[in-house]
Design a protein around this motif. Structure first.
Motif, PDB file in Angstrom:
ATOM      1  N   ASP A  63      -2.846   5.108  -1.073  1.00 48.07           N
ATOM      2  CA  ASP A  63      -3.842   4.085  -0.740  1.00 48.07           C
ATOM      3  C   ASP A  63      -4.281   4.177   0.709  1.00 48.07           C
ATOM      4  O   ASP A  63      -5.368   3.722   1.068  1.00 48.07           O
ATOM      5  CB  ASP A  63      -3.258   2.686  -0.970  1.00 48.07           C
ATOM      6  N   MET A  86       0.837  -1.196   0.000  1.00 51.40           N
ATOM      7  CA  MET A  86       0.000   0.000   0.000  1.00 51.40           C
ATOM      8  C   MET A  86       0.878   1.254   0.000  1.00 51.40           C
ATOM      9  O   MET A  86       1.834   1.358   0.770  1.00 51.40           O
ATOM     10  CB  MET A  86      -0.903   0.024   1.235  1.00 51.40           C
ATOM     11  N   LYS A 116      -8.259   4.481   4.766  1.00 51.33           N
ATOM     12  CA  LYS A 116      -7.944   3.846   3.487  1.00 51.33           C
ATOM     13  C   LYS A 116      -8.640   4.617   2.368  1.00 51.33           C
ATOM     14  O   LYS A 116      -9.753   5.123   2.541  1.00 51.33           O
ATOM     15  CB  LYS A 116      -8.409   2.390   3.471  1.00 51.33           C
ATOM     16  N   ASN A 117      -7.996   4.670   1.236  1.00 52.13           N
ATOM     17  CA  ASN A 117      -8.547   5.364   0.078  1.00 52.13           C
ATOM     18  C   ASN A 117      -9.535   4.436  -0.636  1.00 52.13           C
ATOM     19  O   ASN A 117      -9.186   3.721  -1.566  1.00 52.13           O
ATOM     20  CB  ASN A 117      -7.421   5.786  -0.863  1.00 52.13           C
TER      21      ASN A 117
END
Length: 302
Positions: free
Chosen positions: A66, A2, A111-112
Protein backbone atom coordinates in the motif's frame (compact mmCIF):
# COMPACT_ATOMS: atom_id res chain seq x y z
CA UNK A 1 -2.72 -1.11 8.77
CA UNK A 2 -0.95 -0.15 5.57
CA UNK A 3 1.26 -2.84 4.07
CA UNK A 4 4.50 -0.90 3.85
CA UNK A 5 7.97 -1.49 2.45
CA UNK A 6 11.24 0.44 2.30
CA UNK A 7 13.35 -0.26 -0.79
CA UNK A 8 16.67 0.83 -2.23
CA UNK A 9 18.99 -0.23 -5.05
CA UNK A 10 22.62 0.04 -5.99
CA UNK A 11 25.21 -0.80 -8.62
CA UNK A 12 28.45 -2.68 -7.95
CA UNK A 13 30.51 0.50 -7.70
CA UNK A 14 28.17 1.65 -4.92
CA UNK A 15 28.39 -1.55 -2.88
CA UNK A 16 30.31 -0.08 0.08
CA UNK A 17 28.01 2.93 0.27
CA UNK A 18 24.95 0.71 -0.02
CA UNK A 19 26.22 -1.60 2.74
CA UNK A 20 26.53 1.36 5.10
CA UNK A 21 23.06 2.54 4.15
CA UNK A 22 21.11 -0.71 4.12
CA UNK A 23 22.36 -2.04 7.45
CA UNK A 24 20.50 0.78 9.21
CA UNK A 25 17.45 0.55 6.96
CA UNK A 26 17.14 -3.15 7.71
CA UNK A 27 17.47 -2.57 11.47
CA UNK A 28 14.83 0.13 11.31
CA UNK A 29 12.47 -2.16 9.42
CA UNK A 30 12.98 -4.99 11.89
CA UNK A 31 12.30 -2.67 14.80
CA UNK A 32 8.98 -1.41 13.40
CA UNK A 33 7.92 -4.51 11.49
CA UNK A 34 8.30 -2.80 8.10
CA UNK A 35 9.50 -4.90 5.15
CA UNK A 36 12.76 -3.84 3.51
CA UNK A 37 14.61 -4.95 0.41
CA UNK A 38 17.76 -3.98 -1.47
CA UNK A 39 18.18 -4.57 -5.20
CA UNK A 40 21.41 -4.94 -7.16
CA UNK A 41 20.97 -3.35 -10.57
CA UNK A 42 22.26 -5.23 -13.59
CA UNK A 43 25.12 -3.85 -15.64
CA UNK A 44 22.85 -4.29 -18.67
CA UNK A 45 20.48 -1.47 -17.74
CA UNK A 46 19.77 0.97 -20.55
CA UNK A 47 19.15 4.09 -18.46
CA UNK A 48 21.10 5.85 -15.70
CA UNK A 49 20.61 3.82 -12.47
CA UNK A 50 18.57 6.52 -10.73
CA UNK A 51 15.72 5.91 -13.17
CA UNK A 52 15.07 2.41 -11.88
CA UNK A 53 13.46 3.60 -8.66
CA UNK A 54 10.38 4.21 -10.83
CA UNK A 55 10.21 0.61 -12.05
CA UNK A 56 11.00 -0.83 -8.63
CA UNK A 57 8.27 1.15 -6.86
CA UNK A 58 5.74 0.05 -9.48
CA UNK A 59 6.95 -3.52 -9.02
CA UNK A 60 6.28 -3.37 -5.28
CA UNK A 61 2.83 -1.94 -5.89
CA UNK A 62 2.05 -4.99 -8.03
CA UNK A 63 3.07 -7.18 -5.08
CA UNK A 64 0.31 -5.59 -3.03
CA UNK A 65 2.16 -2.99 -0.96
CA UNK A 66 0.00 0.00 0.00
CA UNK A 67 2.93 2.28 0.67
CA UNK A 68 6.52 2.18 -0.60
CA UNK A 69 9.36 4.33 0.65
CA UNK A 70 12.23 4.73 -1.77
CA UNK A 71 15.66 5.68 -0.36
CA UNK A 72 18.75 6.23 -2.49
CA UNK A 73 21.81 4.07 -1.84
CA UNK A 74 23.63 7.05 -0.32
CA UNK A 75 21.07 7.70 2.42
CA UNK A 76 20.94 6.39 5.95
CA UNK A 77 18.67 6.29 8.97
CA UNK A 78 20.05 8.61 11.63
CA UNK A 79 17.13 8.53 14.07
CA UNK A 80 15.77 5.08 14.87
CA UNK A 81 13.13 6.56 17.19
CA UNK A 82 11.38 8.41 14.38
CA UNK A 83 7.89 7.12 13.62
CA UNK A 84 7.71 6.39 9.89
CA UNK A 85 3.94 6.79 9.80
CA UNK A 86 4.12 10.31 11.27
CA UNK A 87 5.18 11.42 7.78
CA UNK A 88 1.90 10.32 6.24
CA UNK A 89 -1.60 11.78 6.16
CA UNK A 90 -4.90 10.82 4.55
CA UNK A 91 -4.94 13.68 2.04
CA UNK A 92 -1.68 13.31 0.12
CA UNK A 93 -0.19 10.42 -1.85
CA UNK A 94 3.45 11.46 -2.37
CA UNK A 95 5.74 12.67 0.42
CA UNK A 96 9.12 14.21 -0.38
CA UNK A 97 11.48 17.10 0.32
CA UNK A 98 13.19 19.95 -1.46
CA UNK A 99 16.87 20.85 -1.21
CA UNK A 100 18.41 24.13 -2.33
CA UNK A 101 18.08 22.96 -5.95
CA UNK A 102 14.39 22.12 -5.64
CA UNK A 103 12.50 18.82 -5.50
CA UNK A 104 14.73 15.87 -4.64
CA UNK A 105 13.64 12.26 -5.19
CA UNK A 106 16.43 10.73 -3.12
CA UNK A 107 13.89 9.87 -0.41
CA UNK A 108 10.21 9.60 -1.34
CA UNK A 109 7.19 7.88 0.15
CA UNK A 110 4.68 6.77 -2.50
CA UNK A 111 1.16 5.51 -1.75
CA UNK A 112 -0.24 2.84 -4.04
CA UNK A 113 -3.08 4.83 -5.58
CA UNK A 114 -4.27 5.08 -9.20
CA UNK A 115 -2.97 8.65 -9.34
CA UNK A 116 0.53 7.67 -8.22
CA UNK A 117 0.67 4.68 -10.56
CA UNK A 118 -0.29 6.98 -13.45
CA UNK A 119 2.38 9.51 -12.45
CA UNK A 120 5.10 6.86 -12.20
CA UNK A 121 4.20 5.40 -15.58
CA UNK A 122 4.16 8.89 -17.08
CA UNK A 123 7.63 9.63 -15.68
CA UNK A 124 9.00 6.39 -17.14
CA UNK A 125 7.57 7.30 -20.55
CA UNK A 126 9.30 10.71 -20.63
CA UNK A 127 12.31 9.51 -22.61
CA UNK A 128 13.42 13.07 -23.35
CA UNK A 129 14.59 13.19 -19.72
CA UNK A 130 16.61 9.95 -19.77
CA UNK A 131 19.92 11.81 -19.95
CA UNK A 132 18.70 15.05 -18.40
CA UNK A 133 20.92 16.52 -15.67
CA UNK A 134 18.36 15.43 -13.08
CA UNK A 135 17.19 12.22 -14.84
CA UNK A 136 13.81 10.99 -13.53
CA UNK A 137 13.86 13.82 -11.01
CA UNK A 138 13.81 16.26 -13.92
CA UNK A 139 10.76 14.47 -15.33
CA UNK A 140 8.96 14.66 -11.98
CA UNK A 141 9.78 18.36 -11.64
CA UNK A 142 8.39 18.96 -15.11
CA UNK A 143 5.11 17.30 -14.13
CA UNK A 144 4.95 19.18 -10.86
CA UNK A 145 5.75 22.59 -12.34
CA UNK A 146 3.07 22.14 -15.00
CA UNK A 147 0.64 20.68 -12.42
CA UNK A 148 0.04 17.68 -14.66
CA UNK A 149 -3.22 15.97 -13.67
CA UNK A 150 -3.37 18.24 -10.57
CA UNK A 151 -0.28 16.56 -9.14
CA UNK A 152 0.25 19.44 -6.71
CA UNK A 153 -2.89 18.40 -4.84
CA UNK A 154 -1.42 15.04 -3.83
CA UNK A 155 2.20 16.02 -3.06
CA UNK A 156 3.16 16.81 0.53
CA UNK A 157 6.51 18.47 1.23
CA UNK A 158 8.25 17.25 4.37
CA UNK A 159 10.95 19.47 5.91
CA UNK A 160 14.26 18.49 4.38
CA UNK A 161 15.93 18.31 7.79
CA UNK A 162 13.53 15.46 8.65
CA UNK A 163 13.22 13.33 5.53
CA UNK A 164 16.25 14.09 3.35
CA UNK A 165 18.77 16.00 5.48
CA UNK A 166 22.20 17.07 4.22
CA UNK A 167 25.49 18.00 5.81
CA UNK A 168 25.65 21.21 3.79
CA UNK A 169 28.93 22.34 5.30
CA UNK A 170 30.73 19.28 3.95
CA UNK A 171 29.79 20.40 0.45
CA UNK A 172 31.30 23.82 1.01
CA UNK A 173 27.82 25.37 1.05
CA UNK A 174 26.51 28.01 3.45
CA UNK A 175 24.39 26.87 6.42
CA UNK A 176 20.83 25.86 5.54
CA UNK A 177 18.97 25.12 8.81
CA UNK A 178 15.83 23.98 6.98
CA UNK A 179 17.81 21.14 5.44
CA UNK A 180 20.67 20.41 7.83
CA UNK A 181 21.10 17.12 9.66
CA UNK A 182 20.04 17.57 13.28
CA UNK A 183 19.09 15.30 16.22
CA UNK A 184 15.49 15.06 14.96
CA UNK A 185 16.43 14.08 11.40
CA UNK A 186 15.03 10.73 10.27
CA UNK A 187 16.91 10.15 7.00
CA UNK A 188 20.21 11.77 6.02
CA UNK A 189 21.30 11.95 2.40
CA UNK A 190 24.87 12.21 1.10
CA UNK A 191 24.52 12.97 -2.63
CA UNK A 192 27.59 13.00 -4.86
CA UNK A 193 28.73 16.00 -6.82
CA UNK A 194 31.03 14.15 -9.21
CA UNK A 195 31.93 10.59 -10.18
CA UNK A 196 34.96 10.54 -7.89
CA UNK A 197 33.16 11.59 -4.70
CA UNK A 198 32.35 8.13 -3.34
CA UNK A 199 35.20 8.11 -0.84
CA UNK A 200 34.00 11.44 0.56
CA UNK A 201 30.47 10.11 0.91
CA UNK A 202 31.72 7.00 2.68
CA UNK A 203 33.63 9.16 5.16
CA UNK A 204 30.54 11.29 5.81
CA UNK A 205 28.27 8.26 6.26
CA UNK A 206 30.65 6.69 8.75
CA UNK A 207 30.60 9.98 10.66
CA UNK A 208 26.84 9.72 11.11
CA UNK A 209 26.46 6.02 11.84
CA UNK A 210 24.34 5.99 14.97
CA UNK A 211 26.22 3.57 17.21
CA UNK A 212 23.96 4.28 20.19
CA UNK A 213 20.92 3.12 18.27
CA UNK A 214 22.86 0.21 16.81
CA UNK A 215 23.70 -0.94 20.32
CA UNK A 216 20.12 -0.40 21.48
CA UNK A 217 18.93 -2.59 18.62
CA UNK A 218 21.28 -5.36 19.78
CA UNK A 219 19.88 -5.08 23.32
CA UNK A 220 16.25 -5.14 22.14
CA UNK A 221 16.88 -8.18 19.95
CA UNK A 222 18.46 -10.06 22.84
CA UNK A 223 15.58 -9.03 25.14
CA UNK A 224 13.08 -10.67 22.77
CA UNK A 225 15.26 -13.76 22.59
CA UNK A 226 15.42 -14.04 26.40
CA UNK A 227 11.62 -13.75 26.69
CA UNK A 228 11.18 -16.78 24.44
CA UNK A 229 13.98 -18.85 25.99
CA UNK A 230 12.72 -20.97 28.94
CA UNK A 231 14.45 -20.09 32.20
CA UNK A 232 13.57 -19.22 35.80
CA UNK A 233 13.12 -15.56 34.80
CA UNK A 234 11.86 -15.39 31.19
CA UNK A 235 8.18 -15.27 32.15
CA UNK A 236 8.86 -12.24 34.36
CA UNK A 237 10.83 -10.20 31.79
CA UNK A 238 7.90 -8.05 30.62
CA UNK A 239 6.90 -7.33 34.23
CA UNK A 240 10.45 -6.30 35.07
CA UNK A 241 10.53 -4.04 32.02
CA UNK A 242 7.16 -2.50 32.95
CA UNK A 243 8.32 -1.47 36.42
CA UNK A 244 11.76 -0.46 35.17
CA UNK A 245 10.17 2.11 32.85
CA UNK A 246 8.97 3.94 35.95
CA UNK A 247 12.55 4.37 37.22
CA UNK A 248 15.38 6.74 36.36
CA UNK A 249 17.97 4.74 38.31
CA UNK A 250 18.18 0.95 38.55
CA UNK A 251 20.72 -1.06 40.56
CA UNK A 252 20.66 -4.78 39.83
CA UNK A 253 22.38 -7.08 42.32
CA UNK A 254 23.07 -10.45 40.81
CA UNK A 255 23.60 -10.57 37.06
CA UNK A 256 24.38 -14.26 36.59
CA UNK A 257 24.39 -14.96 32.85
CA UNK A 258 22.77 -11.63 31.88
CA UNK A 259 19.03 -12.09 31.36
CA UNK A 260 17.03 -9.69 33.53
CA UNK A 261 19.56 -6.99 32.62
CA UNK A 262 18.01 -6.83 29.16
CA UNK A 263 14.59 -6.07 30.66
CA UNK A 264 16.11 -3.20 32.60
CA UNK A 265 18.22 -1.83 29.73
CA UNK A 266 15.35 -1.77 27.23
CA UNK A 267 13.43 0.47 29.62
CA UNK A 268 16.16 3.10 29.02
CA UNK A 269 16.78 4.37 32.55
CA UNK A 270 19.15 7.28 32.99
CA UNK A 271 21.43 5.02 35.06
CA UNK A 272 21.69 1.24 35.19
CA UNK A 273 24.22 -0.44 37.48
CA UNK A 274 24.51 -4.23 37.42
CA UNK A 275 26.57 -5.95 40.15
CA UNK A 276 27.81 -9.51 40.47
CA UNK A 277 30.82 -11.19 42.08
CA UNK A 278 31.45 -13.01 38.77
CA UNK A 279 32.18 -11.09 35.56
CA UNK A 280 29.51 -12.20 33.05
CA UNK A 281 31.95 -11.58 30.22
CA UNK A 282 34.17 -14.44 31.33
CA UNK A 283 34.38 -17.32 28.82
CA UNK A 284 32.63 -19.72 31.24
CA UNK A 285 29.44 -17.78 30.55
CA UNK A 286 27.99 -18.38 27.10
CA UNK A 287 26.33 -15.00 26.63
CA UNK A 288 29.28 -13.16 28.11
CA UNK A 289 31.55 -15.02 25.70
CA UNK A 290 29.39 -13.87 22.81
CA UNK A 291 29.90 -10.28 23.87
CA UNK A 292 33.65 -10.86 24.03
CA UNK A 293 33.70 -12.30 20.53
CA UNK A 294 31.67 -9.42 19.19
CA UNK A 295 34.00 -6.83 20.67
CA UNK A 296 31.19 -5.36 22.80
CA UNK A 297 31.22 -4.88 26.54
CA UNK A 298 27.97 -5.02 28.45
CA UNK A 299 28.84 -1.81 30.27
CA UNK A 300 29.33 -0.09 26.89
CA UNK A 301 25.78 -0.94 25.92
CA UNK A 302 23.79 -0.40 29.10
Amino acid sequence: TMKTKIITAYTENFSEISDLSYSGIKRYGERYNISTERFLLSTAIDRPPSWYKIELVLQEFKKGYDCVMWVDADTMVVNFDHDFFSILNDTHHIFLSEDTNGINLGVVVWKNTPEVVEILNKIWSMKEFINHTWWEQGAFRNLYDSNWKDIKNIVQFIPQNILNAYDYGSYGLPPHPEGEINPKSFIAHFPGWNKDSNHIRIRLMKKYINTDHCNQHIVETQFLKEISTPSDINEHMLTLQKYAKECDHITEMGVRWVVSTYAFSTSKPKTLISIDIIDPRKPHNEIGNQWNQGGKRLEDIV
